[in-house]
Every structure is written in C-alpha cells, then in structure tokens.
Write a protein that holds these residues in place. Structure first.
Motif, PDB file in Angstrom:
ATOM      1  N   ARG A  50       0.845  -1.207   0.000  1.00 16.75           N
ATOM      2  CA  ARG A  50       0.000   0.000   0.000  1.00 16.75           C
ATOM      3  C   ARG A  50       0.877   1.253   0.000  1.00 16.75           C
ATOM      4  NH1 ARG A  50      -4.591   0.695  -1.683  1.00 16.75           N
ATOM      5  NH2 ARG A  50      -5.482  -0.965  -0.407  1.00 16.75           N
ATOM      6  N   PHE A  60      -6.161  -2.871 -15.155  1.00 17.33           N
ATOM      7  CA  PHE A  60      -6.423  -1.792 -14.181  1.00 17.33           C
ATOM      8  C   PHE A  60      -7.857  -1.954 -13.690  1.00 17.33           C
ATOM      9  CE2 PHE A  60      -6.405   2.117 -12.012  1.00 17.33           C
ATOM     10  CZ  PHE A  60      -7.554   2.818 -12.331  1.00 17.33           C
ATOM     11  N   GLN A  68      -7.929  -7.380  -8.123  1.00 18.04           N
ATOM     12  CA  GLN A  68      -7.949  -6.066  -8.778  1.00 18.04           C
ATOM     13  C   GLN A  68      -6.534  -5.610  -9.102  1.00 18.04           C
ATOM     14  OE1 GLN A  68     -10.444  -2.493  -8.091  1.00 18.04           O
ATOM     15  NE2 GLN A  68      -8.924  -1.991  -6.493  1.00 18.04           N
ATOM     16  N   HIS A  69      -6.397  -4.943 -10.243  1.00 13.30           N
ATOM     17  CA  HIS A  69      -5.129  -4.375 -10.673  1.00 13.30           C
ATOM     18  C   HIS A  69      -4.104  -5.420 -11.109  1.00 13.30           C
ATOM     19  CE1 HIS A  69      -6.721  -0.562  -9.722  1.00 13.30           C
ATOM     20  NE2 HIS A  69      -6.214  -0.352  -8.531  1.00 13.30           N
ATOM     21  N   ARG A  73       1.800  -6.502  -9.443  1.00 10.28           N
ATOM     22  CA  ARG A  73       2.092  -5.929  -8.115  1.00 10.28           C
ATOM     23  C   ARG A  73       1.988  -6.955  -6.996  1.00 10.28           C
ATOM     24  NH1 ARG A  73      -3.017  -2.441  -5.771  1.00 10.28           N
ATOM     25  NH2 ARG A  73      -4.552  -4.125  -5.886  1.00 10.28           N
ATOM     26  N   HIS A 145       0.893   3.133 -10.375  1.00 10.33           N
ATOM     27  CA  HIS A 145      -0.043   3.620  -9.353  1.00 10.33           C
ATOM     28  C   HIS A 145       0.696   4.471  -8.305  1.00 10.33           C
ATOM     29  CE1 HIS A 145      -3.397   3.521  -6.540  1.00 10.33           C
ATOM     30  NE2 HIS A 145      -4.117   2.813  -7.356  1.00 10.33           N
ATOM     31  N   TYR A 147       1.910   6.853  -5.605  1.00 13.98           N
ATOM     32  CA  TYR A 147       1.418   7.539  -4.393  1.00 13.98           C
ATOM     33  C   TYR A 147       2.405   8.666  -4.046  1.00 13.98           C
ATOM     34  CZ  TYR A 147      -1.705   3.590  -3.017  1.00 13.98           C
ATOM     35  OH  TYR A 147      -2.689   2.619  -2.945  1.00 13.98           O
ATOM     36  N   LYS A 169     -15.280   7.942 -10.925  1.00 13.46           N
ATOM     37  CA  LYS A 169     -15.737   6.646 -10.389  1.00 13.46           C
ATOM     38  C   LYS A 169     -16.495   6.810  -9.081  1.00 13.46           C
ATOM     39  CE  LYS A 169     -12.401   3.478 -10.580  1.00 13.46           C
ATOM     40  NZ  LYS A 169     -11.014   2.938 -10.544  1.00 13.46           N
ATOM     41  N   ASP A 189     -11.736   9.974  -7.353  1.00 15.79           N
ATOM     42  CA  ASP A 189     -11.266   8.773  -8.052  1.00 15.79           C
ATOM     43  C   ASP A 189     -11.656   8.959  -9.511  1.00 15.79           C
ATOM     44  OD1 ASP A 189     -11.603   5.159  -7.410  1.00 15.79           O
ATOM     45  OD2 ASP A 189     -10.411   6.332  -8.852  1.00 15.79           O
ATOM     46  N   VAL A 218      -4.808   8.771 -13.711  1.00 13.50           N
ATOM     47  CA  VAL A 218      -5.817   8.557 -12.671  1.00 13.50           C
ATOM     48  C   VAL A 218      -5.448   9.420 -11.476  1.00 13.50           C
ATOM     49  CG1 VAL A 218      -6.843   6.881 -11.079  1.00 13.50           C
ATOM     50  CG2 VAL A 218      -6.340   6.222 -13.454  1.00 13.50           C
ATOM     51  N   TRP A 220      -6.420   9.988  -7.474  1.00 11.72           N
ATOM     52  CA  TRP A 220      -7.140   9.273  -6.412  1.00 11.72           C
ATOM     53  C   TRP A 220      -6.702   9.729  -5.046  1.00 11.72           C
ATOM     54  CZ3 TRP A 220      -5.415   4.745  -3.264  1.00 11.72           C
ATOM     55  CH2 TRP A 220      -6.469   4.222  -2.491  1.00 11.72           C
ATOM     56  N   MET A 230      -9.813   0.604   4.741  1.00  8.34           N
ATOM     57  CA  MET A 230      -8.720  -0.242   4.239  1.00  8.34           C
ATOM     58  C   MET A 230      -7.789  -0.573   5.397  1.00  8.34           C
ATOM     59  SD  MET A 230      -7.795   1.530   0.547  1.00  8.34           S
ATOM     60  CE  MET A 230      -7.982   3.252   1.079  1.00  8.34           C
ATOM     61  N   GLU A 245      -1.533   8.865 -11.290  1.00 10.03           N
ATOM     62  CA  GLU A 245      -1.206   7.547 -11.833  1.00 10.03           C
ATOM     63  C   GLU A 245      -1.216   7.539 -13.366  1.00 10.03           C
ATOM     64  OE1 GLU A 245      -4.155   4.944 -10.145  1.00 10.03           O
ATOM     65  OE2 GLU A 245      -4.258   6.162  -8.325  1.00 10.03           O
TER      66      GLU A 245
END
Ligand code: TA6
Length: 271
Positions: A50, A60, A68-69, A73, A145, A147, A169, A189, A218, A220, A230, A245
């Motif tokens: 994360r 994606f 997911q994704h 990763r 992705h 961060y 989204k 998002d 993206v 987010w 989470m 992203e």
C-alpha cells in the motif's frame, strides 16, 4: 541489497525497491521522502504493498480473472541488472517478471515484464517494457499507481489536467476538467483521458510527473471513510498523499505475438 529489496543511491538521493511487485517504496530527494507508504502497509507478499509505485498489469481495476489491478504488483520479481553508476552519474536497476504456473492460472498468457528504475539527484524514472511471449496476441491495460507524499492534502493542487475529459468513479459521471489547479477536498477517483505529457502536483514543493506511452492519468485520494475501511491504509493517511497515476487504461492495448510495449514515467522534484 537485502533478500527482499534493492536500494539505489545517487548524490544525496536514494530509492528503495521491494522485490514484491517491484514496488518502489521510498524515494528520498533533496532531503525529503517524496512517496507515500502507508504505515500499515503489508510487506510480506500476502497482498499488494500500500504505497510507493505499484505496477498495474495486465488489468487496471476489477476483472473477472483475479485480484484487482492484476498480477504484476502481487508477484515476486527478480533483479537482472544493477548499474551502480551510469556514465551520466545516475544509478539504475532492472527487474524482470515472467509468467509462471501461478500467473497462468489467473491469466493464461505468456509475457515478460522488464522494469527499469533510474535515479538521478532530482528525478526518479520508472520504465516498463511488456513483451508478448505467447503464441497468440493478448490485450491489457497498465498503469503506474504512484502515491505522491504531500505535506497536507488541503494545501495540495494538481495542475495539467484542465480541458481533459474524465470518468468520475465516485459520482459515476463524466466531465471535462475546468480547473487549471485541481483541489482535493473529498474522496476523488477520476480517470482523465489523453492527459498532457506532464502533470504537476503542487505539494508544498512541486513534483512533476512526466509520462510516455501512458496517455491517461488517474487521480485518487480515498479521503476519510475509505482510508478507515482499508486495513493496510493508516487512518489519517489520506492527509498525506495524492495518487497521480499515469496509465494506458482508457482502452485496452492489443499486443501481437513477440511485440513489445514500452512506457515510462519520470518524477522530478522541481523545488
Ligand atoms: O487508482 C485508483 C483505484 O483504482 C481506486 O479505485 C482504488 O481502488 C485504488 O485504485 C486502490 O486500489 P487497491 O486495489 O490498491 O486497494
């Protein structure tokens, strides 16, 4: 290099890449950590890390094949090359992931991913090459992705998206970005299509995100409730991050037998 991570140094800058997901988990530049990594991130290979720069491939978002994704990763990569110092003084490592029995159970194609991380005194470049080693073509979406760490999301703006069409989204609506400086004050998002060659986050200091071969961006931030929902995202983490992203996600990319797709992002600390 430890068994599970490789560290690069260039001048006073450094970065650390975890072999699980080939996830860049730290980038210190001009004396400051520039990537967000959740303090609750799980690093034992049981789930995607994360934070940092997770690699999304071959899908994606949610898909019928598996997590997911996608696969990249949540797989262990291997270091195939390490250059302590290139001619220009940068330092570089190349990591590789190929299909295996486990990946083929999720997505039944053969592929080779080569991920090159290059560190200079003020930039971090992530370059991904995807080779179709199958006997048939396949299609995919892919994304870095990223961060980005921010001092305070409330003081953060993201520029370079004005005029771009986006799919939201959260509100499930489409729109055209009106603001030259996008502010974030709730869960956002959005998938911006065909965005500019670079997007700059003004994060109390400015990080420039340049991209090649990745037409979409993206944006987010999970904000309060989704952060708390989470388990691997520290509850107040939303205050100190924005995901910008670069991706090829607006449509699927078809790759023929033996064909190679290349893409990259370059993060630069502007001040
Ligand atoms: O890139 C934004 C996004 O697709 C969000 O919808 C959210 O799901 C985020 O990725 C994180 O996904 P993850 O599977 O890492 O929890």
């Amino acid at each position: 290099m430890s068994a599970e991570a490789v560290t690069l140094n260039s001048g006073t800058s450094s970065c650390k890449i975890h072999l699980f997901g080939a996830t860049v988990i730290s980038w210190v530049c001009k004396g400051k950590e520039r990537l967000f990594l959740s303090t609750d991130a799980i690093m034992d290979g049981s789930k995607a890390i994360r934070g940092g720069i997770p690699i999304v491939f071959p899908n994606f978002g949610p898909w019928e094949c598996g997590p997911q994704h996608g696969i990249a990763r949540i797989s262990w990569w291997k270091v195939v090359e390490q250059h302590v110092q290139l001619d220009n003084g940068d330092t570089q490592v190349v990591l590789e992931l190929t299909d295996d029995e486990k990946s083929r159970k999720i997505w039944n194609y053969s592929f080779k991913l080569q991920y090159t991380v290059t560190l200079s005194s003020s930039t971090l470049t992530s370059s991904l090459h995807i080779t179709n080693t199958s006997t048939t073509s396949f299609d995919f979406t892919t994304l870095l992705h990223t961060y980005i760490r921010v001092d305070d999301i409330k003081d953060t703006t993201v520029s370079g998206l004005k005029g771009c069409a986006y799919k939201d989204k959260v509100t499930t609506s489409d729109g055209i970005e009106q603001d030259s400086e996008v502010k974030i004050s709730m869960n956002v998002d959005r998938v911006y299509m065909d965005t500019n060659h670079h997007v700059v986050t003004h994060v109390g200091g400015r990080i420039q995100v340049e991209k090649e071969g990745l037409p979409d961006t993206v944006l987010w931030n999970p904000w309060v409730e989704k952060s708390q929902a989470m388990s691997d995202f520290n509850n107040d983490g939303w205050l100190n991050m924005v995901c910008v992203e670069p991706g090829f996600v607006g449509k699927r990319k078809v790759l023929g037998v033996g064909e190679v797709f290349g893409c990259k992002q370059t993060l630069t600390v502007l001040e």
